[in-house]
Design an enzyme around this catalytic site. Structure first.
Site, PDB file in Angstrom:
ATOM      1  N   LYS A  35      -2.385 -21.668 -16.624  1.00 22.42           N
ATOM      2  CA  LYS A  35      -2.783 -22.639 -17.656  1.00 22.42           C
ATOM      3  C   LYS A  35      -2.995 -24.027 -17.050  1.00 22.42           C
ATOM      4  O   LYS A  35      -4.006 -24.679 -17.305  1.00 22.42           O
ATOM      5  CB  LYS A  35      -1.710 -22.735 -18.759  1.00 22.42           C
ATOM      6  N   THR A  36      -2.031 -24.457 -16.269  1.00 23.02           N
ATOM      7  CA  THR A  36      -2.145 -25.788 -15.679  1.00 23.02           C
ATOM      8  C   THR A  36      -3.323 -25.814 -14.700  1.00 23.02           C
ATOM      9  O   THR A  36      -4.078 -26.781 -14.630  1.00 23.02           O
ATOM     10  CB  THR A  36      -0.827 -26.175 -14.989  1.00 23.02           C
ATOM     11  N   GLU A 221       1.398 -28.043 -21.750  1.00 26.51           N
ATOM     12  CA  GLU A 221       2.696 -27.791 -22.400  1.00 26.51           C
ATOM     13  C   GLU A 221       2.638 -28.146 -23.887  1.00 26.51           C
ATOM     14  O   GLU A 221       3.535 -28.786 -24.434  1.00 26.51           O
ATOM     15  CB  GLU A 221       3.813 -28.614 -21.726  1.00 26.51           C
ATOM     16  N   GLN A 251       7.734 -20.651 -24.314  1.00 27.06           N
ATOM     17  CA  GLN A 251       8.362 -21.663 -23.477  1.00 27.06           C
ATOM     18  C   GLN A 251       8.662 -22.948 -24.236  1.00 27.06           C
ATOM     19  O   GLN A 251       8.814 -24.012 -23.637  1.00 27.06           O
ATOM     20  CB  GLN A 251       7.480 -21.986 -22.262  1.00 27.06           C
ATOM     21  N   ARG A 611      10.148 -19.150 -13.130  1.00 29.74           N
ATOM     22  CA  ARG A 611       9.899 -20.134 -12.075  1.00 29.74           C
ATOM     23  C   ARG A 611       9.830 -19.464 -10.710  1.00 29.74           C
ATOM     24  O   ARG A 611       9.365 -20.029  -9.739  1.00 29.74           O
ATOM     25  CB  ARG A 611      11.011 -21.216 -12.021  1.00 29.74           C
TER      26      ARG A 611
HETATM   27  N1  LIG Z   1      -7.050 -17.070 -10.536  1.00 24.70           N
HETATM   28  C1  LIG Z   1      -6.049 -17.365  -9.726  1.00 24.70           C
HETATM   29  N2  LIG Z   1      -6.060 -16.968  -8.445  1.00 24.70           N
HETATM   30  C2  LIG Z   1      -5.044 -17.273  -7.627  1.00 24.70           C
HETATM   31  N3  LIG Z   1      -3.960 -17.976  -7.973  1.00 24.70           N
HETATM   32  C3  LIG Z   1      -3.888 -18.397  -9.244  1.00 24.70           C
HETATM   33  C4  LIG Z   1      -4.912 -18.136 -10.183  1.00 24.70           C
HETATM   34  N4  LIG Z   1      -4.550 -18.690 -11.361  1.00 24.70           N
HETATM   35  C5  LIG Z   1      -3.361 -19.274 -11.154  1.00 24.70           C
HETATM   36  N5  LIG Z   1      -2.947 -19.110  -9.890  1.00 24.70           N
HETATM   37  C6  LIG Z   1      -1.692 -19.592  -9.306  1.00 24.70           C
HETATM   38  O1  LIG Z   1      -0.609 -19.080 -10.081  1.00 24.70           O
HETATM   39  C7  LIG Z   1       0.438 -20.001 -10.160  1.00 24.70           C
HETATM   40  C8  LIG Z   1       0.759 -20.329 -11.605  1.00 24.70           C
HETATM   41  O2  LIG Z   1      -0.272 -21.109 -12.174  1.00 24.70           O
HETATM   42  P1  LIG Z   1       0.012 -22.281 -13.209  1.00 24.70           P
HETATM   43  O3  LIG Z   1       1.134 -23.090 -12.727  1.00 24.70           O
HETATM   44  O4  LIG Z   1      -1.260 -22.938 -13.504  1.00 24.70           O
HETATM   45  O5  LIG Z   1       0.502 -21.398 -14.428  1.00 24.70           O
HETATM   46  P2  LIG Z   1       0.958 -21.888 -15.888  1.00 24.70           P
HETATM   47  O6  LIG Z   1       0.362 -20.930 -16.829  1.00 24.70           O
HETATM   48  O7  LIG Z   1       0.641 -23.315 -16.056  1.00 24.70           O
HETATM   49  O8  LIG Z   1       2.513 -21.643 -15.788  1.00 24.70           O
HETATM   50  P3  LIG Z   1       3.665 -22.313 -16.705  1.00 24.70           P
HETATM   51  O9  LIG Z   1       3.593 -21.623 -18.021  1.00 24.70           O
HETATM   52  O10 LIG Z   1       4.922 -21.980 -15.990  1.00 24.70           O
HETATM   53  O11 LIG Z   1       3.368 -23.763 -16.793  1.00 24.70           O
HETATM   54  C9  LIG Z   1       0.002 -21.221  -9.386  1.00 24.70           C
HETATM   55  O12 LIG Z   1       0.509 -21.131  -8.070  1.00 24.70           O
HETATM   56  C10 LIG Z   1      -1.509 -21.094  -9.401  1.00 24.70           C
HETATM   57  O13 LIG Z   1      -2.091 -21.748  -8.311  1.00 24.70           O
HETATM   58 MG   LIG Z   2       1.860 -25.012 -16.411  1.00 21.78          MG
END
Ligand SMILES: Nc1ncnc2c1ncn2[C@@H]1O[C@H](COP(=O)(O)OP(=O)(O)OP(=O)(O)O)[C@@H](O)[C@H]1O
Ligand SMILES: [Mg+2]
Length: 730
Positions: A35-36, A221, A251, A611
């Site tokens: 997402k981020t 978030e 979350q 995490r």
């Molecule tokens: N398409 C992709 N290919 C490779 N790595 C990815 C891809 N998408 C996300 N990632 C990697 O996966 C990990 C998690 O991504 P991110 O932090 O954006 O998730 P999130 O959904 O924001 O998590 P949270 O809910 O904990 O905030 C990061 O290390 C990111 O670089």
């Molecule tokens: Mg995030």
């Protein structure tokens, strides 16, 4: 222009989100699904493909650190610095607005931000002015009331008591508080948002200006926004601005501060044309970790429901470690963290997460002892914390009346009516006579340089310190500290802190525990035969100062990261330890009885588990010292909610089977000859003729005086003289 680098390392739904037309989107997805990452790529896309100026983009993150990180990632993607972009937390952005438009917001140019300490002090003053009995009207509760109203966007005039007099009193306090803030040009955290929302509401021209300026609004978030933050977003977005919000209902961990999951449900209707995008692939964790998280969160009701999968392989099992006490838990964690480093891992890849701030002290000490650099993220190191520094200042003053810094620090903490004029007189006198503030205070009273009222406020403080020292002469250091906490009023003082009161009080109790342990392990220099309380205390205070200093120096090197579960949100680490998985610590006793509170605790556990990228350890202690008392503990229900096949219980392995040799490192070698290494080791199960079975948890002394502490299954913890106890190893 080639923009493939903006999307080629994304999966199809991520791409869809990043390259979506300029309309609102809600990305609803589980932890680690990117997402981020989507937000970062989206911003780069807007700038590079949609040709939107960075100046026209606003992004809301949950912490300032996340804002910085977002900027640098965008910079890396674009190869240039996106100037003029507004990236920050809700509070940060609202503050920026008010600074820019203080006049329109009816604030003086130099308006001050009130922190929670100041806020409580102000509420108390108002209670006094309104002649409210503090016993009936708890200022802390009133402060909560005020903040909760502001989080809901409500001013006193919006509230109606419907004839209920106690409700009316609260409203009156709120009103008087508001007037005092306005007179003093002061703004609390909740006010930042409320005031900037009203600024737009009352100044349509200004609102229009920002609505025209910003062409895209992005929120990370999103599940943890409260009502006023949501209203703020809606107002700025107006009818046209496209908003991309990303979040995960599983979350949401700030319900206790007014966050509303409903904002997710309302988003699609409030922002017409919104499409929901779901991401289901997790890129962060191993399959084992992910399955554990999925199984745990399935115990919550009314979820929006998401399924996460990963192709990153099964990975190692989650290691569960049952320590016999919190010391052993900390030791185990530090050993495992060092093992990681020994095998070529980086220390900063390791995170130690805990539910409550007070848990960090024992962990920090174990790290310091092992010489492992660490830093505490999103919180202060134990000995740096306000309440601990105040407590240490009292102790320093008891030791040395001429410690001016300590005197300055606590002379009016808790407030005892020593006004600034009195303090000035004392300071002047000290300057003129070249004496310490303490001496100046005593002399100023004797020579009647102070008004009767001023002297009447100062004298009890002087007597308090003198009395504390007299009383402590026959006491152990830990008891001295407990006595000081009791008589100084420090605990009650810090307890009143709005957000952190409970944590601060817990920390102060932790200081008593720390002192007790320090005393037990402290051995004065051989030649110093008369080592008494003052020496232990001095050594303890020095140790505290060193601990704080040491850790600070390590801030920028390769450090293990310590933080609460709350502040771990959004982050990821290859190796994660979750410590203290015990009933009433996690889930916390405050939330255990209430089903909603329990679900929020479970979401917090979900945040913790997710995490971890490669390896997760979950630890708990069978016994833990709480408020100086040893308590038996049971493991957290959350451990039981994870399918057994994903877990592996770590037994006390060879590495921690340290035979007890009962010698102090400094003692001469004849001790070795006298007492051969025994067959016993920490953590060993033993049996005693009378008390039955138990676990060996501690030892001290040597030779015939060697003693061991055994935590017996039936009768609890006991110290026994080893040579008499006839213990048998099991
Ligand atoms: N398409 C992709 N290919 C490779 N790595 C990815 C891809 N998408 C996300 N990632 C990697 O996966 C990990 C998690 O991504 P991110 O932090 O954006 O998730 P999130 O959904 O924001 O998590 P949270 O809910 O904990 O905030 C990061 O290390 C990111 O670089
Ligand atoms: Mg995030």
């Amino acid at each position: 222009m080639d923009v493939s680098h903006l999307i080629d390392r994304l999966n199809p739904p991520q791409r869809e989100a990043v390259s979506a037309p300029l309309q609102s989107r809600l990305v609803l997805a589980g932890a680690g699904s990117g997402k981020t990452r989507v937000l970062v790529h989206r911003i780069a896309w807007l700038i590079q493909v949609e040709q939107i100026s960075p100046y026209a983009i606003m992004a809301v993150t949950f912490t300032n650190k996340a804002a910085k990180e977002m900027r640098s990632r965008i910079e890396a993607l674009l190869g240039l610095t996106p100037r003029g972009m507004w990236v920050g937390t809700f509070h940060g952005l609202a503050h920026r607005l008010l600074r820019a438009h203080h006049r329109e917001a009816n604030l003086p140019e130099n308006f001050q931000i009130l922190d929670s300490d100041d806020q409580l002090r102000l509420v108390k003053r108002i209670c006094r002015e309104l002649n409210l009995d503090e016993k009936r009207w708890d200022p802390k509760e009133l402060t909560w009331f005020i903040n909760a109203q502001k989080d809901e966007g409500l001013r006193p005039q919006h509230l109606d008591s419907y004839g209920d007099s106690s409700w009316q009193t609260r409203i009156d306090v709120y009103k008087a508080y508001e007037e005092a803030c306005q007179r003093g040009g002061m703004v609390d955290f909740g006010e930042l948002l409320l005031r900037s929302h009203e600024l737009w509401l009352n100044q349509p021209v200004l609102l229009r200006h920002y609505q025209q300026r910003f062409q895209a609004l992005l929120v990370d978030e999103f599940q943890d926004t409260n009502k006023i933050q949501y209203a703020w977003l809606r107002m700025l977005a107006g009818e046209r601005m496209p908003v991309m919000a990303v979040g995960d209902d599983d979350q949401s961990i700030y319900g206790w501060r007014g966050a509303r999951i409903e904002n997710i449900q309302n988003f699609t209707s409030d922002f017409p044309g919104t499409e929901i995008i779901r991401l289901e692939q997790n890129y962060r964790s191993t399959d084992t970790i992910l399955q554990a998280a999925n199984a745990l969160i399935a115990n919550n009701q009314g979820r929006m429901g998401k399924q996460l999968w990963t192709d990153s392989g099964e990975g190692e099992k989650i290691a569960v470690y049952s320590a016999f006490n919190e010391q052993e838990e900390a030791r185990f964690i530090v050993e495992q963290a060092e093992k990681w480093a020994d095998q070529g891992g980086m220390r900063q890849e390791v995170a130690i997460l805990y539910r409550s701030n007070a848990q960090s002290r024992v962990l920090e000490e174990a790290l310091v002892r092992a010489g492992v650099p660490y830093r505490i993220y999103g919180g202060q190191r134990f000995y740096d914390r306000l309440e601990i520094r105040n407590a240490l200042a009292y102790l320093r003053l008891m030791q040395n009346r001429h410690d001016d810094a300590a005197m300055e620090r606590v002379i009016n903490v808790p407030t005892r009516g020593i006004g600034s004029k009195t303090l000035e007189t004392v300071r002047d006198y000290a300057r003129q006579q070249q004496v310490s503030l303490w001496q100046a205070s005593v002399e100023a009273i004797e020579r009647r340089l102070l008004s009767g009222r001023a002297a009447g406020a100062l004298l009890p403080f002087i007597e308090l310190i003198n009395q504390l020292q007299r009383d402590s002469e026959s006491l152990a250091m830990a008891d001295t500290i407990a006595l000081m906490l009791q008589h100084s009023g420090l605990v009650e003082h810090h307890e009143k802190d709005k957000d952190k009161g409970e944590a601060r009080a817990e920390n102060l109790q932790e200081l008593v525990n720390a002192a007790r342990q320090f005393e037990q392990s402290w051995s004065p220099d051989e030649e110093d035969e008369q080592a008494g309380l003052t020496d232990v205390l001095a050594a303890f205070i020095d140790q505290a100062a060193l601990d704080a200093g040491d850790a600070q120096a390590a801030e920028f090197s390769d450090c293990v990261q310590l933080m609460t579960l709350h502040s771990a949100k959004g982050l990821e680490f290859p190796l994660v330890f979750m410590a203290g998985l015990e009933e009433s610590l996690f889930p916390h006793s405050m939330s255990m009885e209430d089903p909603q509170g329990l679900e929020e605790e479970r979401r917090l556990c979900y945040v913790g588990i997710t995490r971890a990228r490669q390896k997760l350890f979950m630890t708990w202690a069978e016994s833990r010292r709480f408020y100086g008392q040893e308590e038996r503990r049971t493991h957290s229900r959350f451990l039981r909610e994870i399918p057994e096949q994903l877990l592996e219980e770590v037994r006390l392995g060879a590495s921690i089977r340290r035979p007890l040799s009962f010698q102090r490192p400094t003692s001469p070698s004849f001790a070795e000859a006298e007492v051969p290494a025994t067959e016993f080791y920490l953590g060993q199960r033993v049996i005693h003729g009378t008390f039955g079975e138990g676990i060996l948890t501690n030892f001290e002394g040597q030779g015939p005086k060697a003693r061991v502490e055994v935590n017996f299954d039936d009768v609890g913890s006991k110290w026994l003289i080893l040579s008499m106890a006839k213990l048998q190893a099991l």
